[in-house]
Design a protein around this motif. Sequence first.
Motif, PDB file in Angstrom:
ATOM      1  N   GLY A 342      26.960 -20.848  -3.131  1.00 54.71           N
ATOM      2  CA  GLY A 342      25.785 -21.575  -2.463  1.00 54.71           C
ATOM      3  C   GLY A 342      25.564 -20.954  -1.332  1.00 54.71           C
ATOM      4  N   LEU A 343      26.399 -20.565  -0.264  1.00 60.91           N
ATOM      5  CA  LEU A 343      26.044 -20.081   1.092  1.00 60.91           C
ATOM      6  C   LEU A 343      25.651 -18.692   0.944  1.00 60.91           C
ATOM      7  CD1 LEU A 343      29.129 -21.049   3.144  1.00 60.91           C
ATOM      8  CD2 LEU A 343      26.970 -22.062   3.029  1.00 60.91           C
ATOM      9  N   SER A 344      25.925 -17.660  -0.048  1.00 58.82           N
ATOM     10  CA  SER A 344      25.117 -16.476  -0.256  1.00 58.82           C
ATOM     11  C   SER A 344      23.710 -16.541  -0.713  1.00 58.82           C
ATOM     12  CB  SER A 344      26.061 -15.843  -1.893  1.00 58.82           C
ATOM     13  OG  SER A 344      27.229 -15.523  -1.216  1.00 58.82           O
ATOM     14  N   ALA A 345      23.719 -17.667  -1.677  1.00 58.67           N
ATOM     15  CA  ALA A 345      22.149 -17.811  -1.881  1.00 58.67           C
ATOM     16  C   ALA A 345      21.398 -18.571  -0.765  1.00 58.67           C
ATOM     17  CB  ALA A 345      22.257 -18.939  -2.886  1.00 58.67           C
ATOM     18  N   THR A 346      22.135 -19.035   0.183  1.00 52.94           N
ATOM     19  CA  THR A 346      21.484 -19.714   1.503  1.00 52.94           C
ATOM     20  C   THR A 346      20.986 -18.435   2.559  1.00 52.94           C
ATOM     21  OG1 THR A 346      22.915 -21.768   1.645  1.00 52.94           O
ATOM     22  CG2 THR A 346      21.812 -20.962   3.583  1.00 52.94           C
ATOM     23  N   MET A 347      21.992 -17.471   2.586  1.00 52.94           N
ATOM     24  CA  MET A 347      21.647 -16.238   3.119  1.00 52.94           C
ATOM     25  C   MET A 347      20.159 -15.646   2.820  1.00 52.94           C
ATOM     26  SD  MET A 347      25.145 -14.339   4.143  1.00 52.94           S
ATOM     27  CE  MET A 347      24.296 -12.806   4.549  1.00 52.94           C
ATOM     28  N   LEU A 348      20.268 -15.320   1.426  1.00 54.60           N
ATOM     29  CA  LEU A 348      19.357 -14.597   0.480  1.00 54.60           C
ATOM     30  C   LEU A 348      17.961 -15.451   0.605  1.00 54.60           C
ATOM     31  CD1 LEU A 348      18.287 -12.581  -1.555  1.00 54.60           C
ATOM     32  CD2 LEU A 348      19.122 -14.068  -3.368  1.00 54.60           C
ATOM     33  N   ALA A 349      18.158 -16.880   0.766  1.00 51.63           N
ATOM     34  CA  ALA A 349      17.016 -17.599   0.816  1.00 51.63           C
ATOM     35  C   ALA A 349      16.224 -17.245   2.268  1.00 51.63           C
ATOM     36  CB  ALA A 349      17.134 -19.049   0.651  1.00 51.63           C
ATOM     37  N   THR A 350      17.056 -17.245   3.405  1.00 52.84           N
ATOM     38  CA  THR A 350      16.344 -16.940   4.817  1.00 52.84           C
ATOM     39  C   THR A 350      15.910 -15.567   4.795  1.00 52.84           C
ATOM     40  OG1 THR A 350      18.522 -16.119   5.343  1.00 52.84           O
ATOM     41  CG2 THR A 350      18.102 -18.512   5.799  1.00 52.84           C
ATOM     42  N   ALA A 351      16.285 -14.649   3.816  1.00 53.21           N
ATOM     43  CA  ALA A 351      15.742 -13.213   3.819  1.00 53.21           C
ATOM     44  C   ALA A 351      14.290 -13.290   3.026  1.00 53.21           C
ATOM     45  CB  ALA A 351      16.519 -12.356   3.287  1.00 53.21           C
ATOM     46  N   LEU A 352      14.146 -14.240   1.832  1.00 52.43           N
ATOM     47  CA  LEU A 352      13.051 -14.165   1.074  1.00 52.43           C
ATOM     48  C   LEU A 352      11.869 -15.108   1.539  1.00 52.43           C
ATOM     49  CD1 LEU A 352      14.732 -14.235  -2.315  1.00 52.43           C
ATOM     50  CD2 LEU A 352      13.899 -12.272  -1.085  1.00 52.43           C
ATOM     51  N   VAL A 353      12.573 -16.095   2.230  1.00 48.22           N
ATOM     52  CA  VAL A 353      11.335 -16.953   2.875  1.00 48.22           C
ATOM     53  C   VAL A 353      11.671 -17.174   4.206  1.00 48.22           C
ATOM     54  CG1 VAL A 353      10.484 -19.265   2.766  1.00 48.22           C
ATOM     55  CG2 VAL A 353      11.676 -18.173   0.739  1.00 48.22           C
ATOM     56  N   GLY A 355      10.632 -17.545   8.367  1.00 47.35           N
ATOM     57  CA  GLY A 355       9.782 -18.410   9.174  1.00 47.35           C
ATOM     58  C   GLY A 355      10.058 -19.847   9.044  1.00 47.35           C
ATOM     59  N   ARG A 356       9.343 -20.599   9.265  1.00 43.46           N
ATOM     60  CA  ARG A 356       9.389 -22.119   9.300  1.00 43.46           C
ATOM     61  C   ARG A 356       9.610 -22.551   8.036  1.00 43.46           C
ATOM     62  NH1 ARG A 356       8.936 -25.009  13.607  1.00 43.46           N
ATOM     63  NH2 ARG A 356       8.481 -26.978  12.501  1.00 43.46           N
ATOM     64  N   GLY A 357       9.540 -22.013   6.944  1.00 41.19           N
ATOM     65  CA  GLY A 357       9.729 -22.248   5.488  1.00 41.19           C
ATOM     66  C   GLY A 357      11.176 -22.187   4.955  1.00 41.19           C
ATOM     67  N   VAL A 358      12.071 -21.994   6.001  1.00 44.01           N
ATOM     68  CA  VAL A 358      13.506 -21.722   5.983  1.00 44.01           C
ATOM     69  C   VAL A 358      14.277 -22.954   5.187  1.00 44.01           C
ATOM     70  CG1 VAL A 358      15.793 -21.317   6.961  1.00 44.01           C
ATOM     71  CG2 VAL A 358      13.967 -19.652   6.956  1.00 44.01           C
ATOM     72  N   GLY A 359      13.889 -23.997   6.162  1.00 46.53           N
ATOM     73  CA  GLY A 359      14.346 -25.514   5.643  1.00 46.53           C
ATOM     74  C   GLY A 359      14.193 -25.609   4.450  1.00 46.53           C
ATOM     75  N   ALA A 360      13.010 -25.792   3.632  1.00 48.43           N
ATOM     76  CA  ALA A 360      12.927 -26.063   2.256  1.00 48.43           C
ATOM     77  C   ALA A 360      13.661 -25.080   1.439  1.00 48.43           C
ATOM     78  CB  ALA A 360      11.097 -25.993   2.016  1.00 48.43           C
ATOM     79  N   ALA A 361      13.405 -23.671   1.780  1.00 53.12           N
ATOM     80  CA  ALA A 361      14.081 -23.000   0.792  1.00 53.12           C
ATOM     81  C   ALA A 361      15.555 -22.927   0.753  1.00 53.12           C
ATOM     82  CB  ALA A 361      13.697 -21.453   1.500  1.00 53.12           C
ATOM     83  N   THR A 362      16.054 -23.470   1.705  1.00 47.62           N
ATOM     84  CA  THR A 362      17.694 -23.390   1.752  1.00 47.62           C
ATOM     85  C   THR A 362      18.153 -24.867   1.019  1.00 47.62           C
ATOM     86  OG1 THR A 362      17.845 -24.257   3.862  1.00 47.62           O
ATOM     87  CG2 THR A 362      17.945 -22.083   3.311  1.00 47.62           C
ATOM     88  N   LEU A 364      18.234 -26.315  -1.867  1.00 47.93           N
ATOM     89  CA  LEU A 364      19.074 -26.181  -3.168  1.00 47.93           C
ATOM     90  C   LEU A 364      20.286 -25.415  -3.034  1.00 47.93           C
ATOM     91  CD1 LEU A 364      19.165 -26.568  -6.102  1.00 47.93           C
ATOM     92  CD2 LEU A 364      18.162 -24.770  -6.561  1.00 47.93           C
ATOM     93  N   PRO A 365      20.281 -24.258  -2.252  1.00 45.18           N
ATOM     94  CA  PRO A 365      21.506 -23.420  -2.161  1.00 45.18           C
ATOM     95  C   PRO A 365      22.435 -24.394  -0.970  1.00 45.18           C
ATOM     96  CG  PRO A 365      19.613 -21.955  -1.708  1.00 45.18           C
ATOM     97  CD  PRO A 365      19.025 -23.444  -1.989  1.00 45.18           C
ATOM     98  N   LEU A 366      22.131 -25.062  -0.420  1.00 47.21           N
ATOM     99  CA  LEU A 366      23.078 -25.780   0.623  1.00 47.21           C
ATOM    100  C   LEU A 366      23.532 -27.013  -0.287  1.00 47.21           C
ATOM    101  CD1 LEU A 366      21.395 -25.880   3.904  1.00 47.21           C
ATOM    102  CD2 LEU A 366      23.441 -24.945   3.404  1.00 47.21           C
ATOM    103  N   LEU A 367      22.651 -27.514  -1.237  1.00 41.79           N
ATOM    104  CA  LEU A 367      23.210 -28.730  -2.139  1.00 41.79           C
ATOM    105  C   LEU A 367      24.360 -28.152  -2.876  1.00 41.79           C
ATOM    106  CD1 LEU A 367      22.880 -31.376  -3.435  1.00 41.79           C
ATOM    107  CD2 LEU A 367      21.265 -30.523  -4.927  1.00 41.79           C
TER     108      LEU A 367
END
Length: 460
Positions: A342-353, A355-362, A364-367
Motif C-alpha cells: 500500500g505504501l509503495s503504491a502511495t509513493m507511485l501515486a504521488t509521482a503519477l498524479v 499537484g493538488r490531486g495527490v489526496g484523491a490519488a492516494t 485507495l493505496p492508503l486504504l
Amino acid sequence: MFDSRTRPLGVCLVAAFMTGLDVSIVNVALPSIREGLHASAGGLQWTLSGYALSFGLLLVPSGRLGDARSRRAIFMSGVLLFTLSSATCGLAPSMAVLIASRLVQGMASGMLNPQVSGLIQQLYPAHERGRPFGALGATIGLSTAAGPLIGGAIVTAFGHEHGWRWVFLVNVPIGLVLLPLAWRLLPAPSRPRKRQESMDPVGVLLLGVGVAALLLPFIQQRQWPGGAKWLLIPAALLVLAGFVTWERFYRKEPLVDLALFGRRSYSLGSAIALFYFAGFTGIFFIFTLYLQSGLNYTPLLAGLSITPFALGSAASSAVGGRLVWRAGRRLVAAGLTTVLAGLSATMLATALVPGRGVGAATLLPLLVAGVGSGLVIAPNQAISLSEVPPEGGGSAAGVLQTAQRLGSAIGIAAAGSTFFASLAQGWATAFRHGMLVVLLFVAVALAAAVFDLSREYVTR
C-alpha cells in the motif's frame, strides 16, 4: 455477544483512544499555535516531542505500579491527570505553560496505557484475548490515523485563532465522564497489597535516564544543532546495560522480568513493534507536512486525505483479533506485506498524479496500507503478551509500548530529516524520499516476523 467484561473493556478503549489521539491530533494545529502564542520552531517541536518523551518514560514504572498495587487506581489517577493537563493546555497563556502541560499530559498517558493492556489480561484468559486486543489495536490505529482529521475539523469549526485550544479542551468532558465509570466498572485489586513488594527505585531511575537519553537526540534532531547530541546514544546504551545488570541481580521483585525476553514471542514482538511504529508514525508526520505546507491543503482536507488509512486499520483490526490465534505470526507477516504494498503504491501515486490531486490519488493505496496495519498492531500485541502471566501484564505491556514510543521518535526523526534534506528538490520528491525511510522500517519489521515464522517451522 456482550458480557460482564464488555463495559470495563469499553472504558479502557475510550481512554486508549483519548491518549492515542493526542499523539497525532496536534500536528494540524501547529500553525494556529505558532500564530496564537508566537511560538518558535523549537517551541512547536517540544509541543509534540515533550508529550512523546514523558509518555515513554512513565510506561514501564506505571505498568509495574499497577501490577503491584491497583490497576484501577493508577488508571483513574492517569485519567484525572490527563483531564487537568488537557484543560491547562487549552487555556495556556504562553508557550512555556503549553509545553509544561504537554509534558504532564504525556506522563498521564504513560500511566494509563499499560493499565489498559494489564486489565485486558486480567479480564480475559489467554485464548480469549484476541478480540479485545483486536479492539484495542483498532482503537490505537484509528485514534492515531484519525487525529489529523479530527484536529482539522476542530480547528475549522472553532476558527484559526482559538481552534487549537479546543483540540485540547475536547478531552475534558471525556475525562470527566470516564472517572466515575472507571470507579464503578473496572475490577478492584484481586489480591491484597504486599508490604514487602518493592518498586525498585534504582531500576526506575536507570531505565528513565536511559530511555530519556535515547529519545532526546531523535526528538531534538532539528532544534539541537551539531553532532554532540548523538553522544547521548552510546551513553544511553551504557545506562541501559547498567539497568539490565541491576535487574538481573536485584534480589527483590524487579521492575522488568528479563526472563520475558527469553520467550521468542515477546522478544520478537517487541522488535516488530519498535520498527513498525517507526514507519507507522512517520507516515502521518511527512504526509501532513507535504499536504499542508507543500500543497496548501486546509487542516480539514489534509485530515480527510489520511482518513482511508484509519478506516482500513479500524476494519481489519477487528478481523485480525478473531484470526490471530489461528494464523499466529503469519497474520502479522501478511499485514506487514500489505502495508509495504500500500505504501509503495502511495509513493507511485504521488509521482503519477502530482499537484493538488495527490489526496484523491492516494486514497485507495492508503486504504490498502491501513488494512495491512490493522493486521499488525493488535495481533502482534496479542501474540507478544500471550505467554505473560496476568499478574505481570502491566509491566510487560509497558515495555512493549516503550518500544513503540522509541520507534515513533526514531521514525519521525529519520523520515523527517530525510524529508527536510530533500526539500530543495521539491515537496513531492521530499515526500517520496521520506517514504523510502518509512518503507525500510516496515521491511525490517517484516524480516523479524519472517524470522519468527522460520524458527517456528524449524522447532516443529
